[in-house]
Design a protein around this motif. Structure first.
Motif, mmCIF file in Angstrom:
data_model
loop_
_atom_site.group_PDB
_atom_site.id
_atom_site.type_symbol
_atom_site.label_atom_id
_atom_site.label_comp_id
_atom_site.label_asym_id
_atom_site.label_seq_id
_atom_site.Cartn_x
_atom_site.Cartn_y
_atom_site.Cartn_z
ATOM 1 N N GLU A 1 1.882 -6.276 7.416
ATOM 2 C CA GLU A 1 0.881 -6.557 6.390
ATOM 3 C C GLU A 1 -0.508 -6.667 7.015
ATOM 4 O O GLU A 1 -1.491 -6.160 6.478
ATOM 5 C CB GLU A 1 1.230 -7.860 5.650
ATOM 6 N N ALA B 1 -1.893 -3.342 7.996
ATOM 7 C CA ALA B 1 -2.373 -2.628 6.813
ATOM 8 C C ALA B 1 -3.787 -3.075 6.451
ATOM 9 O O ALA B 1 -4.622 -2.266 6.025
ATOM 10 C CB ALA B 1 -1.426 -2.851 5.642
ATOM 11 N N LEU B 2 -4.043 -4.362 6.646
ATOM 12 C CA LEU B 2 -5.381 -4.879 6.328
ATOM 13 C C LEU B 2 -6.414 -4.363 7.339
ATOM 14 O O LEU B 2 -7.503 -3.935 6.974
ATOM 15 C CB LEU B 2 -5.381 -6.407 6.320
ATOM 16 N N GLU C 1 -6.339 -1.712 9.037
ATOM 17 C CA GLU C 1 -6.591 -0.278 8.847
ATOM 18 C C GLU C 1 -7.151 0.053 7.464
ATOM 19 O O GLU C 1 -7.267 1.229 7.094
ATOM 20 C CB GLU C 1 -5.290 0.496 9.095
ATOM 21 N N HIS C 2 -7.453 -1.003 6.705
ATOM 22 C CA HIS C 2 -8.049 -0.846 5.372
ATOM 23 C C HIS C 2 -7.181 -0.003 4.431
ATOM 24 O O HIS C 2 -7.685 0.678 3.554
ATOM 25 C CB HIS C 2 -9.466 -0.233 5.466
ATOM 26 N N ARG C 3 -5.867 -0.042 4.656
ATOM 27 C CA ARG C 3 -4.984 0.671 3.739
ATOM 28 C C ARG C 3 -4.813 -0.119 2.444
ATOM 29 O O ARG C 3 -4.376 0.390 1.436
ATOM 30 C CB ARG C 3 -3.621 0.911 4.396
ATOM 31 N N THR C 4 -5.130 -1.423 2.522
ATOM 32 C CA THR C 4 -5.097 -2.240 1.314
ATOM 33 C C THR C 4 -6.120 -3.358 1.486
ATOM 34 O O THR C 4 -6.854 -3.385 2.484
ATOM 35 C CB THR C 4 -3.684 -2.807 1.069
ATOM 36 N N ASP C 5 -6.185 -4.256 0.513
ATOM 37 C CA ASP C 5 -7.125 -5.377 0.618
ATOM 38 C C ASP C 5 -6.350 -6.670 0.357
ATOM 39 O O ASP C 5 -5.246 -6.621 -0.219
ATOM 40 C CB ASP C 5 -8.239 -5.207 -0.411
ATOM 41 N N SER D 1 -5.012 -7.239 -3.401
ATOM 42 C CA SER D 1 -3.911 -6.369 -3.852
ATOM 43 C C SER D 1 -2.634 -6.684 -3.095
ATOM 44 O O SER D 1 -1.552 -6.771 -3.688
ATOM 45 C CB SER D 1 -4.265 -4.886 -3.619
ATOM 46 N N LEU D 2 -2.783 -6.876 -1.780
ATOM 47 C CA LEU D 2 -1.616 -7.169 -0.961
ATOM 48 C C LEU D 2 -1.003 -8.494 -1.385
ATOM 49 O O LEU D 2 0.221 -8.615 -1.517
ATOM 50 C CB LEU D 2 -2.027 -7.197 0.522
ATOM 51 N N ARG E 1 0.942 -8.205 -4.490
ATOM 52 C CA ARG E 1 2.196 -7.496 -4.246
ATOM 53 C C ARG E 1 3.221 -8.422 -3.570
ATOM 54 O O ARG E 1 4.390 -8.445 -3.943
ATOM 55 C CB ARG E 1 1.913 -6.267 -3.370
ATOM 56 N N LYS F 1 6.986 -9.749 -4.955
ATOM 57 C CA LYS F 1 8.173 -9.319 -4.223
ATOM 58 C C LYS F 1 9.337 -10.302 -4.391
ATOM 59 O O LYS F 1 9.155 -11.499 -4.268
ATOM 60 C CB LYS F 1 7.831 -9.163 -2.733
#
Lengths: 315, 137
Positions: A294, A297-298, A300-304, A307-308, A311, A315
């Motif tokens: 997780e 992902a942050l 690499e700016h694949r999400t923020d 939003s994460l 999600r 879950k």
């Protein structure tokens, strides 16, 4: 030693009035250790019958000394008394200096008085889920009166109203004028106001200021309340006025029992205890979902984070 | 990823006996607080009964006794034996103050686990408690 005893056995000993068991149960609950939930389960049936008295007010107002005097009054009436004295933890070292006991020395060897010092360990307003658990231990231990002495941060201590049946706000002469007393916060939740250190000059003015601030609500159109908030004076160091204060506390307890207000407050307390339990569990569970994937992902700016976060919660 | 917070050790600092000089005890209290301990201080002129009752209610891991009056040979062992009586034999008892070196072996014999004399660096006491209590937990 009880350190290894099981929860059911420990609970039985607390209910039988074993002080060492009560002390160990308090530790398990305050530390949120394994078995804490099971203990609370066994104690909950005996909850709600003791008067929980919250003592709040600014540091140095004399809360601990007054607590010591109140204990004497309750003991004269033959009642078993429990005290939870909350002092702040250092946000830097995590350590704490717990000094309230120092002021309650005269009951140091009385087996009818159980005093436990609690460090805040970062809890907001000095209340966390575990303070409710701690109260349940003292209820099961057989304390008829349970005094919760707060940290003493003053205006912001309104949470005590969600823990205690009777909230006592302690102040002193020259603690501020009527304008201070008009401020929102703990002034709104106090059931009894005490001007302690009444031997200092300015007592009468302090009482007058508090009374007139309390009466402003009426002047502003509020209905007359069934419990008229009393303002009383004490000198805790000599004990003057303490018998009167104890009598006021008794009459508030009688008022709660009679008017159905007691049941309403108990419900509020249970709501608070339940919400603290839920938020602690949900918070912990959610935090456990944060892993290196997780975070990558942050980075690499694949999400923020928003939003994460949404999600992860779903879950 | 969240560091699980370790529960702080709880230490009772008490002054048995009749001397009223508690500056040393207060320095220890402060040093232990700053080292992350939860410290309960009960003040001067404590009887062994008062100390043990406080230890029982507060569920402490250790008790530090400070004494300057010379009554340590009587009072320290009394605290230790009262603790055992109450089922609190696992509470670590250490002492400090004006304790002559020749008394230390006898005190240890009677269950006082360590004695810190004048001039002991505060860090030595902190390290000692962390190490001894850490092993027990």
């Amino acid at each position: 030693m009880a350190r290894n005893g099981n929860a059911a056995d420990l609970a039985k000993r607390v209910l039988a009035g074993d002080a060492a068991a009560a002390s160990r149960a308090l530790s398990l609950i305050i530390d949120e250790a394994a078995g804490a939930d099971a203990l609370i389960r066994s104690f909950f049936a005996s909850s709600g019958r003791s008067q929980k008295i919250g003592i709040c007010g600014p540091p140095g107002a004399g809360k601990s000394t007054l607590t010591g005097r109140l204990i004497s009054q309750f003991r004269k009436a033959g009642l078993k008394v429990g005290v939870l004295a909350v002092d702040p933890s250092s946000p830097i070292s995590g350590g704490a200096f717990l000094g309230d006991r120092l002021r309650i020395q005269e009951h140091a060897t009385d087996s009818g008085v159980f005093i436990r010092s609690i460090a805040t360990r970062g809890m907001v307003g000095g209340v966390s889920h575990s303070i409710f658990g701690a109260i349940h231990v003292l209820e099961a231990f057989g304390c008829a009166k349970i005094i919760v002495e707060t940290v003493g941060t003053g205006q912001d201590e309104v949470v005590i109203a969600k823990v205690a049946d009777t909230v006592v706000y302690v102040t002193t002469p020259q603690m501020g004028d009527e304008i201070q007393a008009m401020k929102a916060g703990v002034m709104e939740v106090g059931d009894v106001f005490v001007v302690n250190k009444a031997d200092l000059s300015g007592k009468d003015k302090a009482i007058g200021d508090l009374r007139s601030a309390l009466n402003l609500g009426r002047a502003a159109g509020q209905e007359a309340k069934p419990w008229e908030t009393p303002v009383t004076a004490t000198t805790a160091t000599t004990g003057e006025g303490v018998a009167e204060l104890a009598a006021i506390l008794d009459s508030h307890w009688a008022y709660l029992a009679g008017a159905g207000e007691g049941r309403r407050r108990l419900m509020e307390q249970h709501r608070e205890e339940l919400s603290l339990y839920l938020s602690r569990r949900i918070y912990q569970d959610a935090l456990q979902k944060i892993g290196i994937r997780e975070l990558e992902a942050l980075v690499e700016h694949r999400t923020d984070p928003a939003s994460l976060g949404a999600r992860l919660l779903a879950k | 990823m969240v560091a699980t917070q370790k529960k702080p050790f709880r230490i009772l600092i008490a002054k048995p006996g009749l001397d009223g000089h508690d500056r040393g005890a207060k320095v220890i209290v402060r040093a232990l607080r700053d080292a992350g301990f939860e410290v309960i201080y009960t003040g001067i002129r404590q009887t062994p009964e008062m100390i043990v009752q406080a230890a029982l209610q507060e569920d402490v891991d250790a008790i530090g006794l400070s004494l300057l009056s010379g009554a340590h040979m009587t009072l320290f062992p009394q605290v230790v034996s009262l603790l055992k009586e109450k089922g609190l034999g696992d509470v670590l008892v250490f002492g400090g103050g004006i304790i002559p070196d020749e008394d230390v072996p006898a005190l240890k014999e009677k269950g006082v686990r360590e004695v810190f004399g004048p001039g002991t660096p505060l860090s030595a006491i902190v390290d000692y408690l962390n190490k001894s209590l850490g092993q027990e937990r």
